[in-house]
Design a protein around this motif. Structure first.
Motif, PDB file in Angstrom:
ATOM      1  N   HIS A 558       6.577   9.164  -3.758  1.00 14.61           N
ATOM      2  CA  HIS A 558       6.621   8.452  -5.034  1.00 14.61           C
ATOM      3  C   HIS A 558       7.881   7.590  -5.103  1.00 14.61           C
ATOM      4  N   ALA A 559       9.011   8.180  -4.705  1.00 16.64           N
ATOM      5  CA  ALA A 559      10.289   7.442  -4.747  1.00 16.64           C
ATOM      6  C   ALA A 559      10.249   6.248  -3.799  1.00 16.64           C
ATOM      7  N   MET A 560       9.459   6.361  -2.717  1.00 13.88           N
ATOM      8  CA  MET A 560       9.367   5.249  -1.755  1.00 13.88           C
ATOM      9  C   MET A 560       8.353   4.198  -2.209  1.00 13.88           C
ATOM     10  N   GLY A 561       7.737   4.398  -3.367  1.00 11.20           N
ATOM     11  CA  GLY A 561       6.733   3.441  -3.871  1.00 11.20           C
ATOM     12  C   GLY A 561       5.410   3.570  -3.136  1.00 11.20           C
ATOM     13  N   ARG A 562       5.229   4.684  -2.429  1.00 12.71           N
ATOM     14  CA  ARG A 562       3.956   4.918  -1.729  1.00 12.71           C
ATOM     15  C   ARG A 562       3.038   5.652  -2.709  1.00 12.71           C
ATOM     16  N   TYR A 563       2.320   4.904  -3.509  1.00 12.01           N
ATOM     17  CA  TYR A 563       1.528   5.529  -4.581  1.00 12.01           C
ATOM     18  C   TYR A 563       0.117   5.904  -4.147  1.00 12.01           C
ATOM     19  N   GLY A 564      -0.243   5.598  -2.911  1.00  7.38           N
ATOM     20  CA  GLY A 564      -1.595   5.943  -2.467  1.00  7.38           C
ATOM     21  C   GLY A 564      -2.398   4.706  -2.146  1.00  7.38           C
ATOM     22  N   GLN A 565      -3.703   4.823  -2.322  1.00  7.61           N
ATOM     23  CA  GLN A 565      -4.622   3.750  -1.931  1.00  7.61           C
ATOM     24  C   GLN A 565      -4.241   2.408  -2.550  1.00  7.61           C
ATOM     25  N   LYS A 566      -3.811   2.444  -3.823  1.00  7.53           N
ATOM     26  CA  LYS A 566      -3.552   1.175  -4.522  1.00  7.53           C
ATOM     27  C   LYS A 566      -2.363   0.411  -3.932  1.00  7.53           C
ATOM     28  N   THR A 567      -1.436   1.113  -3.258  1.00  5.23           N
ATOM     29  CA  THR A 567      -0.310   0.409  -2.634  1.00  5.23           C
ATOM     30  C   THR A 567      -0.482   0.339  -1.110  1.00  5.23           C
ATOM     31  N   GLY A 568      -1.621   0.796  -0.620  1.00  5.13           N
ATOM     32  CA  GLY A 568      -1.890   0.742   0.826  1.00  5.13           C
ATOM     33  C   GLY A 568      -1.213   1.866   1.598  1.00  5.13           C
ATOM     34  N   ARG A 569      -0.329   2.580   0.948  1.00  2.98           N
ATOM     35  CA  ARG A 569       0.367   3.696   1.596  1.00  2.98           C
ATOM     36  C   ARG A 569       0.526   4.844   0.617  1.00  2.98           C
ATOM     37  N   GLY A 570       0.368   6.029   1.123  1.00  2.83           N
ATOM     38  CA  GLY A 570       0.583   7.221   0.305  1.00  2.83           C
ATOM     39  C   GLY A 570       0.776   8.339   1.297  1.00  2.83           C
ATOM     40  N   PHE A 571      -0.001   9.402   1.189  1.00  2.00           N
ATOM     41  CA  PHE A 571       0.011  10.414   2.246  1.00  2.00           C
ATOM     42  C   PHE A 571      -0.538   9.784   3.530  1.00  2.00           C
ATOM     43  N   TYR A 572      -1.400   8.786   3.344  1.00  4.98           N
ATOM     44  CA  TYR A 572      -2.007   8.072   4.467  1.00  4.98           C
ATOM     45  C   TYR A 572      -1.500   6.641   4.517  1.00  4.98           C
ATOM     46  N   LEU A 573      -1.807   6.003   5.654  1.00  7.98           N
ATOM     47  CA  LEU A 573      -1.703   4.550   5.764  1.00  7.98           C
ATOM     48  C   LEU A 573      -3.124   4.030   5.574  1.00  7.98           C
ATOM     49  N   HIS A 574      -3.324   3.190   4.562  1.00  4.49           N
ATOM     50  CA  HIS A 574      -4.681   2.690   4.283  1.00  4.49           C
ATOM     51  C   HIS A 574      -4.819   1.276   4.826  1.00  4.49           C
ATOM     52  N   GLU A 575      -5.848   1.070   5.632  1.00  4.54           N
ATOM     53  CA  GLU A 575      -6.137  -0.278   6.134  1.00  4.54           C
ATOM     54  C   GLU A 575      -7.580  -0.567   5.801  1.00  4.54           C
TER      55      GLU A 575
END
Ligand code: 3HC
Length: 703
Positions: A558-575
């Motif tokens: 969360h602190a890294m701005g990795r919010y999930g699918q909507k930011t393309g990154r979260g627990f995963y890398l979304h492509e």
């Protein structure tokens, strides 16, 4: 003759009326009575044609599901042989279908030479929803009547269709102008058939349905559809039965179908789905609330908050034809909300789920307003407002002033204390929680939260209203996270912990989806948004004790701005639509594990499965003991309909019963010992589980 059958002789006709309340389920007693009546009509020279009908409107909901898995299911006369004898009668037999002909009820009609239905009739072969295949000729007679592809589609989907569609498919010969005229029309039909010396016309003599079908038709059908069946057995058995219909003469095909049906009936999957069927009906019963309690009338609804959740709730009511006032505090937010709703409907049109003209008719039912005074006529108000507890309580104080007496005041909270809200109004008995799941217009589950003083008729009314709009309501007591989110907490905690110990998000999710869950924990968190998960997690901390490491991974992401699918990154890398493990997340897990002194090792799939499920189930048993859930079956419904737990495993509580409660206890104790301090805290067996095992009980129930 048995009182389950009404036998009437009328000028050349035998009318055989099924009368076994409530749904003419074809148990052994009804089958025996039906067999006798058919034999009598066949042997009587005065009878020139036979009409089979439901004595009280409804034709039949098929076999008695309660008999499955018991000796009664095999007891003579069984349904297949009853229908074979019916189909062999040398006189025209007309099935007059009222209201419902499902499963074995439709198979009964298929064994008749002629079928007439009422305009509101609903027909289908719904066995697949019970992990079964049609076992009384459906897989053999239906493809002969309507063709292999249409039969497969109907049987594999379990879809219920209306009279006109049934006529177009060739399932019905005629439709009566109204339900009241059904029997008269059937009589007229019978006299026409007698007058023209029509044959009995059973499908038995019809050519095999495989004729003219490309040789590889079934193989191609399987290749196309099998990936969606995952580990489900019944669709595979359906295909084998259809193969038999194409290759074998009818009598041999029927024998093959019966063998496949018995295989399905004795499977764990069917047992689990039958459990789900009865759990859904049981969920409608609330201890202390009589079934015939007068309900409040819900003609108009209001929703407060035009955000995503509020808009989706408003759509759920409009979709069922119920007018909704949608209230916002500022004009721009209201416009945005209404535009979003229209956009959702338009996208449904593009997907073919809605006709273009339905967009406006649904929008006409949603009335946007900025003025609380417009809620004065609402029978049910649902507040879907974010904000502090004080903000929500203020909303309810205002509602208390503007709403008419008897209006039900509901809050779509996910973890707030309902009783604190009720205490702010002068009519606490009218306050209830209605926890919709996102996206609310599509998700079937609604947790109905019963406050300390919620009136029984309020509960009964919201249960009924939820069913009217196509939802499955499940009662929950007041408590942080109610049933679903309360259980999600330890389940997600364990998944996070496993990643710190050496698993990867993709590995954890793969293990869970291989079991049959729609989505793994991390895909779900990334879809919902780690910012949302983080906020919920934050608010839950007040209600649920937690481990120091719990949420650390999510917090850092969360602190890294990795919010999930909507930011393309979260627990995963979304492509695009793909997602994969991200080296950055693995490195983060390694760092955190070092800081928290958690040893890391490659993780075994079985351990992942057990640790996620055992903690989930243990929490479920605990909240049953606390009275948050009324029944184990209710917990199963919540997890199947709100969290994608596979229905063919029956939900987490049924899964635990199949695993054996003793085995579950031993498993929890093992992890409690092997995981040190962490295990000591988080794998402590629920006291109810220990009591059940000590008493030798096999089922999870309050005790
Ligand atoms: N067997 C036993 N009980 C049944 C039943 C069945 N086939 N269908 C419904 N019931 C019972 C319900 O459990 C409920 O009992 P309860 O009041 O004690 O809870 C009661 O009848 C009324 O049912 P609902 O509450 O579901 O009433 P609705 O009006 O909402 O729905 C229905 C009626 C559409 C008929 C719905 O009950 C339904 O879909 N039933 C199941 C139909 C089905 O799946 N049939 C296939 C059976 S398998 C089969 O036929 C095998 C064959 O191929 C050999």
């Amino acid at each position: 003759m048995s009182d389950l059958i009404h036998y009437r002789l009328e000028e050349g006709l035998a009318l055989i009326g099924l009368d076994r309340a409530p749904v003419n389920a074809l148990d052994q007693t009804l089958r025996a009575a039906l067999s006798d009546a058919c034999e009598r009509a066949a042997a009587d020279p005065r009878v020139l044609a036979i009409i089979l009908h439901g004595e009280r409107e409804l034709f039949s909901a098929g076999s008695d599901i309660k008999e499955f898995g018991t000796d009664a299911s095999f007891a003579e006369p069984d349904l297949p042989s009853t229908l074979t004898r019916l189909a062999a009668i040398h006189k025209p037999v007309i099935a007059a279908l009222g209201k419902v002909a499902l499963g074995g009820g439709l198979e009964l009609a298929l064994a008749c030479g002629y079928r007439i239905g009422e305009p509101n009739l609903r027909v289908g072969l719904s066995e697949i929803n019970l992990g079964l295949l049609p076992g009384a000729g459906g897989t053999q007679r239906l493809p002969r009547l309507i063709g292999v592809e249409s039969a497969l589609n109907l049987i594999l989907s379990g879809k219920i269709i209306g009279a006109e569609n049934a006529r177009l498919l060739g399932l019905l010969d005629r439709i009566a102008p109204s339900a009241e005229r059904l029997l008269d029309e059937a009589r007229e039909y019978a006299y026409e058939l007698i007058a023209c010396r029509a044959p009995a016309r059973p499908v038995e003599a019809w050519p095999e349905p495989g004729e003219g079908l490309p040789d590889d038709f079934l193989a191609r059908y399987r290749a196309e559809h099998e990936p969606t069946w995952k580990s489900r057995l019944a669709p595979r058995l359906v295909l084998l039965a259809l193969e038999a219909a194409c290759l074998l003469p009818l009598d041999e095909g029927l024998l093959k179908e019966l063998a496949l049906f018995r295989q399905a009936e004795s499977s764990r999957q069917s047992k689990a789905l039958r459990h789900v069927f009865f759990a859904e009906r049981e969920a409608a019963r609330i201890p202390g609330v009589c079934a015939d309690l007068p309900l409040r009338k819900i003609m108009r609804v209001a929703v407060i908050g035009a955000g995503t959740m509020g808009g989706e709730i408003a759509m759920s009511f409009a979709n069922a034809g119920i007018p909704v006032a949608l209230l916002e505090s500022d004009g721009q937010a209201l416009d945005r909300g209404l535009t979003q709703i229209r956009g959702n409907y338009e996208s449904s049109v593009r997907c073919g789920r809605l006709r273009p003209e339905q967009v406006q008719s649904r929008m006409d039912l949603i009335f946007g307003t900025l003025d609380y005074a417009d809620l004065s006529e609402a029978d049910l108000v649902i507040a879907a407002v974010f904000g502090t507890p004080e903000v929500r309580q203020q909303v309810f104080r205002t509602l208390d002033k503007v709403c008419k007496p008897g209006a039900i005041l509901a809050t779509n909270i996910s973890s707030l204390d309902l009783d604190a809200i009720a205490a702010t109004v002068t009519r606490p008995h009218d306050v209830v929680g209605l926890h919709f799941f996102s996206p609310a217009s599509a998700m079937r589950l609604v947790e109905v939260v019963r406050g300390e003083v919620t009136a029984p008729d309020v509960l009964a009314t919201v249960l009924d209203t939820a069913r009217r709009i196509g939802k499955l309501p499940v009662i929950s007591g007041v408590g942080s996270g109610f049933i679903g989110n309360r259980m999600f907490e330890p389940y997600a905690r364990e998944a996070n912990r496993l990643v710190l110990e050496g698993a990867t998000p993709a590995q954890v999710d793969r293990v869970l989806t291989e079991l049959g869950l729609n989505m793994g924990v991390f895909s779900m968190l990334d879809l919902a948004g780690i910012d949302m998960g983080f906020l919920a997690c934050d608010s839950n901390r007040a209600g649920i004790s937690h481990d120091a490491s719990y949420c650390r991974l999510g917090e850092e992401l969360h602190a890294m701005g990795r919010y999930g699918q909507k930011t393309g990154r979260g627990f995963y890398l979304h492509e695009g639509r793909n997602r994969k493990d991200d080296a950055e997340v693995i490195a983060l897990a390694e760092r955190l594990a070092g800081e928290l002194e958690i040893p890391r090792d490659p993780m075994d799939d079985q351990e992942i499965l057990e640790r996620c499920l055992f903690t989930l189930i243990n929490e479920g048993i605990q909240l049953l003991d606390e009275g948050i859930a009324l029944r184990a079956g209710d917990i199963d419904l919540v997890w199947i309909n709100g969290y994608g737990f596979p229905a063919h495993l029956g939900g987490p509580m049924h899964y635990a019963e199949q695993l054996g409660l003793g085995n579950l206890l031993v498993g929890l104790q093992r992890y409690r010992q092997t995981l040190g301090e962490y295990g000591e805290t988080w794998f402590k067996p629920a006291p109810l589980l220990e009591r059940l095992v000590a008493a030798g009980r096999k089922r999870i129930e309050r005790f």
